[in-house]
Design an enzyme around this catalytic site. Structure first.
Site, PDB file in Angstrom:
ATOM      1  CB  SER A 171      -5.701  12.143   2.973  1.00 14.64           C
ATOM      2  OG  SER A 171      -7.019  12.075   3.457  1.00 14.64           O
ATOM      3  CE1 TYR A 184      -4.571   6.840   4.335  1.00 13.28           C
ATOM      4  CE2 TYR A 184      -6.132   8.484   5.117  1.00 13.28           C
ATOM      5  CZ  TYR A 184      -5.405   7.917   4.079  1.00 13.28           C
ATOM      6  OH  TYR A 184      -5.514   8.423   2.818  1.00 13.28           O
TER       7      TYR A 184
HETATM    8  N1  LIG Z   1      -8.940   6.513  -1.757  1.00 13.34           N
HETATM    9  C1  LIG Z   1      -9.181   7.607  -1.043  1.00 13.34           C
HETATM   10  O1  LIG Z   1     -10.327   7.851  -0.575  1.00 13.34           O
HETATM   11  C2  LIG Z   1      -8.089   8.606  -0.818  1.00 13.34           C
HETATM   12  C3  LIG Z   1      -8.455   9.904  -0.389  1.00 13.34           C
HETATM   13  C4  LIG Z   1      -7.457  10.844  -0.153  1.00 13.34           C
HETATM   14  C5  LIG Z   1      -6.133  10.507  -0.349  1.00 13.34           C
HETATM   15  N2  LIG Z   1      -5.789   9.247  -0.760  1.00 13.34           N
HETATM   16  C6  LIG Z   1      -4.361   8.945  -0.909  1.00 13.34           C
HETATM   17  O2  LIG Z   1      -4.076   8.658  -2.268  1.00 13.34           O
HETATM   18  C7  LIG Z   1      -2.996   7.731  -2.356  1.00 13.34           C
HETATM   19  C8  LIG Z   1      -3.397   6.557  -3.227  1.00 13.34           C
HETATM   20  O3  LIG Z   1      -4.516   5.918  -2.629  1.00 13.34           O
HETATM   21  P1  LIG Z   1      -5.475   4.926  -3.415  1.00 13.34           P
HETATM   22  O4  LIG Z   1      -6.845   5.295  -3.071  1.00 13.34           O
HETATM   23  O5  LIG Z   1      -5.063   4.808  -4.824  1.00 13.34           O
HETATM   24  O6  LIG Z   1      -5.154   3.573  -2.624  1.00 13.34           O
HETATM   25  P2  LIG Z   1      -4.977   2.074  -3.164  1.00 13.34           P
HETATM   26  O7  LIG Z   1      -5.873   1.821  -4.296  1.00 13.34           O
HETATM   27  O8  LIG Z   1      -5.087   1.229  -1.935  1.00 13.34           O
HETATM   28  O9  LIG Z   1      -3.480   2.073  -3.682  1.00 13.34           O
HETATM   29  C9  LIG Z   1      -2.405   2.216  -2.794  1.00 13.34           C
HETATM   30  C10 LIG Z   1      -1.141   1.958  -3.561  1.00 13.34           C
HETATM   31  O10 LIG Z   1      -0.043   2.033  -2.642  1.00 13.34           O
HETATM   32  C11 LIG Z   1       0.785   0.899  -2.835  1.00 13.34           C
HETATM   33  N3  LIG Z   1       1.477   0.552  -1.610  1.00 13.34           N
HETATM   34  C12 LIG Z   1       0.941   0.292  -0.393  1.00 13.34           C
HETATM   35  N4  LIG Z   1       1.905   0.002   0.480  1.00 13.34           N
HETATM   36  C13 LIG Z   1       3.070   0.093  -0.195  1.00 13.34           C
HETATM   37  C14 LIG Z   1       4.424  -0.087   0.178  1.00 13.34           C
HETATM   38  N5  LIG Z   1       4.782  -0.444   1.416  1.00 13.34           N
HETATM   39  N6  LIG Z   1       5.381   0.103  -0.759  1.00 13.34           N
HETATM   40  C15 LIG Z   1       5.040   0.448  -2.023  1.00 13.34           C
HETATM   41  N7  LIG Z   1       3.796   0.614  -2.424  1.00 13.34           N
HETATM   42  C16 LIG Z   1       2.809   0.437  -1.521  1.00 13.34           C
HETATM   43  C17 LIG Z   1      -0.187  -0.194  -3.302  1.00 13.34           C
HETATM   44  O11 LIG Z   1       0.450  -1.175  -4.070  1.00 13.34           O
HETATM   45  P3  LIG Z   1       0.885  -2.618  -3.491  1.00 13.34           P
HETATM   46  O12 LIG Z   1      -0.194  -3.053  -2.573  1.00 13.34           O
HETATM   47  O13 LIG Z   1       1.112  -3.423  -4.671  1.00 13.34           O
HETATM   48  O14 LIG Z   1       2.160  -2.326  -2.786  1.00 13.34           O
HETATM   49  C18 LIG Z   1      -1.128   0.579  -4.207  1.00 13.34           C
HETATM   50  O15 LIG Z   1      -0.602   0.689  -5.490  1.00 13.34           O
HETATM   51  C19 LIG Z   1      -2.676   7.342  -0.928  1.00 13.34           C
HETATM   52  O16 LIG Z   1      -1.603   8.103  -0.452  1.00 13.34           O
HETATM   53  C20 LIG Z   1      -3.934   7.698  -0.160  1.00 13.34           C
HETATM   54  O17 LIG Z   1      -3.683   7.950   1.184  1.00 13.34           O
HETATM   55  C21 LIG Z   1      -6.757   8.301  -1.022  1.00 13.34           C
END
Ligand SMILES: NC(=O)c1ccc[n+]([C@@H]2O[C@H](COP(=O)([O-])OP(=O)(O)OC[C@H]3O[C@@H](n4cnc5c(N)ncnc54)[C@H](OP(=O)(O)O)[C@@H]3O)[C@@H](O)[C@H]2O)c1
Length: 298
Positions: A171, A184
């Protein structure tokens, strides 16, 4: 000694020139047709978009890890409907024993993994003093240490095969933190250091590479409620865009990718401006207070 220094400077300049010329030529791309891609957190959000994009780009098998079976099952069915073999496993990446156990199960059922995408993460959206100790520990276990365990589980075989790629969905908050998401930001900064170290450590390992992606706010459920002051100027990225750019970066073997490219300006400003000026930018842009309205996953 002087000659060595001159040689070093000349070599560096040649590499910079090569990169500049290379950016103008059509790039060499990894053919994904033989790849087995494992995506942690592949059931929803960016992870699910990545699964679709890897399938669209011809990956041979896709393996999804996560904790919620319903999402994983739906995502796997969607990928299978696209004509790509897809399997899912319930695995909490914050649990070391479970990661090693499920990695063994993947090898037995599906075969060797050639692309590992460390995407799973959580955010609690609180200040240090408002955060529960267990929640603070949980985000470090999932967002940072989880990558240690998955990488330890799959990298040795990639090195043996001289074929592999480790991807990290990081991120922009790893490089420019905000208040209200202290655990985070900390986890993403240490995960960034992990990837920088790993990327350099792989220099002498033929066929095995790494890509770190640092996106700006993306429209998934993760940061629901977060309010940015100038949303028209800085609109959230779409998960599909992040997925497309990530897969392209893997195919072109790009080590670091900031999304959108304007984030480079932020990094440059951070390294040259005095702290007082940076604080003013944080206040004016609203990043100082953007987590006040955070709701997260409901
Ligand atoms: N959204 C943003 O603004 C943003 C910006 C920059 C970077 N990112 C990064 O992009 C990545 C994906 O984010 P996203 O926005 O898609 O978030 P999201 O929609 O909340 O998805 C997060 C995913 O991680 C899984 N997860 C969480 N804890 C876990 C665990 N202990 N073991 C296995 N799986 C786990 C969740 O599945 P379950 O809950 O089913 O386990 C879900 O599939 C992350 O690394 C995030 O930090 C996001």
């Amino acid at each position: 000694m002087l000659l060595r220094w001159l040689l070093f400077v000349a070599q560096t300049l040649v590499l910079v020139a090569k990169a500049l010329v290379g950016s103008l030529l059509p790039p060499k791309r990894r053919d994904l047709r033989a790849d087995h891609v494992l995506i942690t957190g592949g059931g929803r959000g960016i992870g699910r978009a990545l699964a679709r994009e890897f399938a669209r780009r011809g990956a041979r098998k896709i393996i999804l890890w996560g904790r919620t079976e319903k999402c994983l099952k739906e995502a796997a069915e969607e990928i299978q409907a696209m004509g790509t073999e897809c399997h899912y496993f319930i695995c909490d990446v914050g649990n070391r024993e479970e990661v090693y156990r499920q990695a063994k199960a993947v090898r037995e059922k599906v075969g060797d993994i050639t692309i590992l995408v460390n995407n799973a993460a959580v955010v609690h959206g609180k200040s240090l003093m408002d955060s529960d100790d267990d929640a603070l520990l949980k985000s470090q276990h999932i967002n940072t240490l989880g990558q240690f365990w998955t990488t330890k589980a799959f990298l040795p075989r990639m090195l043996e095969l001289q074929n592999g790629h480790i991807v990290c969905l990081n991120s922009i908050l790893a490089l420019s933190a905000i208040p209200g998401a202290i655990d985070y930001c900390t986890s993403k900064a240490s995960s960034f250091a992990f990837m920088e170290s790993l990327t350099l450590g792989l220099l002498d390992c033929p066929g095995v590479n790494a890509t770190t992606v640092l996106p700006f706010h993306t429209s998934t459920e993760m940061f629901q409620g977060m309010r940015i002051r100038f949303p028209n100027l800085f609109p959230p990225l779409k998960p599909e865009t992040v997925a497309q750019r990530t897969v392209e970066a893997v195919r072109q073997n790009q080590a670091f990718l900031l999304l959108p490219w304007t984030m480079h300006i932020l990094v440059i400003l951070k390294s040259i401006l005095p702290q007082a000026a940076l604080e003013e930018i944080h206040k004016f842009s609203g990043s100082y207070t953007c987590m006040n309205t955070f709701k997260g996953r409901s």
